[in-house]
Design a protein around this motif. Structure first.
Motif, short mmCIF file in Angstrom:
data_model
loop_
_atom_site.label_atom_id
_atom_site.label_comp_id
_atom_site.label_asym_id
_atom_site.label_seq_id
_atom_site.Cartn_x
_atom_site.Cartn_y
_atom_site.Cartn_z
N ARG A 9 5.25 -1.38 -5.09
CA ARG A 9 5.28 -0.45 -4.35
C ARG A 9 6.36 0.72 -4.23
NH1 ARG A 9 6.14 -1.31 1.49
NH2 ARG A 9 8.35 -0.27 0.76
N ILE A 55 -4.78 6.50 -2.69
CA ILE A 55 -4.05 5.35 -1.99
C ILE A 55 -4.01 4.21 -3.00
CG2 ILE A 55 -3.85 3.65 -0.04
CD1 ILE A 55 -5.17 5.63 1.57
N ASN A 115 -9.62 8.01 -0.55
CA ASN A 115 -9.43 8.03 0.72
C ASN A 115 -10.04 9.04 1.49
OD1 ASN A 115 -8.73 6.96 3.31
ND2 ASN A 115 -7.38 8.34 3.54
N ASN A 116 -10.11 10.29 0.69
CA ASN A 116 -10.66 11.45 1.24
C ASN A 116 -11.24 12.39 0.03
OD1 ASN A 116 -11.55 13.63 3.08
ND2 ASN A 116 -9.51 14.18 3.63
N GLU A 140 7.09 4.69 -5.25
CA GLU A 140 7.51 5.39 -4.20
C GLU A 140 8.86 6.15 -4.86
OE1 GLU A 140 5.97 3.63 0.03
OE2 GLU A 140 7.94 2.85 -0.69
N ILE A 184 0.87 -1.25 -0.09
CA ILE A 184 0.14 -0.10 0.24
C ILE A 184 0.89 1.03 0.01
CG2 ILE A 184 -1.71 1.16 1.31
CD1 ILE A 184 -2.95 -1.22 0.40
N SER A 215 0.51 5.82 -0.13
CA SER A 215 -0.33 7.01 -0.20
C SER A 215 0.10 7.88 -1.15
CB SER A 215 -0.59 7.57 0.89
OG SER A 215 -0.98 8.82 0.83
N GLU A 272 -7.50 12.55 -2.07
CA GLU A 272 -6.49 11.92 -1.65
C GLU A 272 -6.65 10.28 -1.94
OE1 GLU A 272 -4.34 10.45 2.48
OE2 GLU A 272 -6.10 11.77 2.84
N GLY A 325 -0.89 10.98 -1.39
CA GLY A 325 -1.18 12.20 -0.96
C GLY A 325 -2.62 12.77 -1.70
N LYS A 326 -2.44 14.36 -1.74
CA LYS A 326 -3.65 14.78 -2.10
C LYS A 326 -3.51 15.49 -3.57
CE LYS A 326 -5.32 16.21 2.50
NZ LYS A 326 -5.54 17.30 3.44
#
Length: 139
Positions: free
Chosen positions: A74, A65, A132-133, A78, A30, A32, A63, A34-35
């Motif tokens: 992953r 993920i 996520n958001n 990254e 997993i 993230s 946001e 970010g936004k």
């Protein structure tokens, strides 16, 4: 009977270890992102743009993920975060308000992001994208 109880306990311990191992693999895959803040297309009614409130931007903040499936994918994501964010931004730029608000729109958007990332990745595969958001301005 004592042997049967020990066997059942050993099975439970084995199942617990297996479950913990699967959860660790999932966490290892997993990432993230970010936004992202994106200007939404103007709303149209009968082919004409609807006037927005003066001074109010028509924005969405989301946001994201990624479930990369494997740790190696992953790590690659990254290590190449600016390129990954650029790929996603290119999908989000022509975003329509209905696309980000409706369930079907999110499904289509999720698929477009997955397709874009998976065609860009040299190896591995992104399994899922999670919103996520999500905040959508009213303008």
């Amino acid at each position: 009977e004592k042997i049967h109880a020990q066997s059942a306990q050993a099975k439970q311990v084995s199942e617990f270890i297996k479950k913990q191992s699967e959860e660790a693999k999932t966490r290892a895959a997993i990432v993230s992102l970010g936004k992202f803040i994106v200007e939404l297309k103007d709303i149209e009614v009968d082919g004409k743009p609807v006037r927005r409130t003066a001074g109010v931007m028509n924005l969405a903040e989301v946001e994201l993920i990624l479930d990369c499936g494997e740790r190696e994918t992953r790590v690659y994501v990254e290590e190449h975060m600016p390129e990954v964010r650029n790929q996603i931004t290119n999908v989000l730029i022509p975003l329509d308000r209905e696309e980000i608000i409706s369930r079907d729109g999110k499904k289509r958007l999720r698929k477009r992001i997955l397709d874009r990332l998976n065609s860009w990745l040299p190896h591995g595969k992104v399994q899922d994208v999670v919103f996520n958001n999500l905040i959508v301005s009213c303008g």
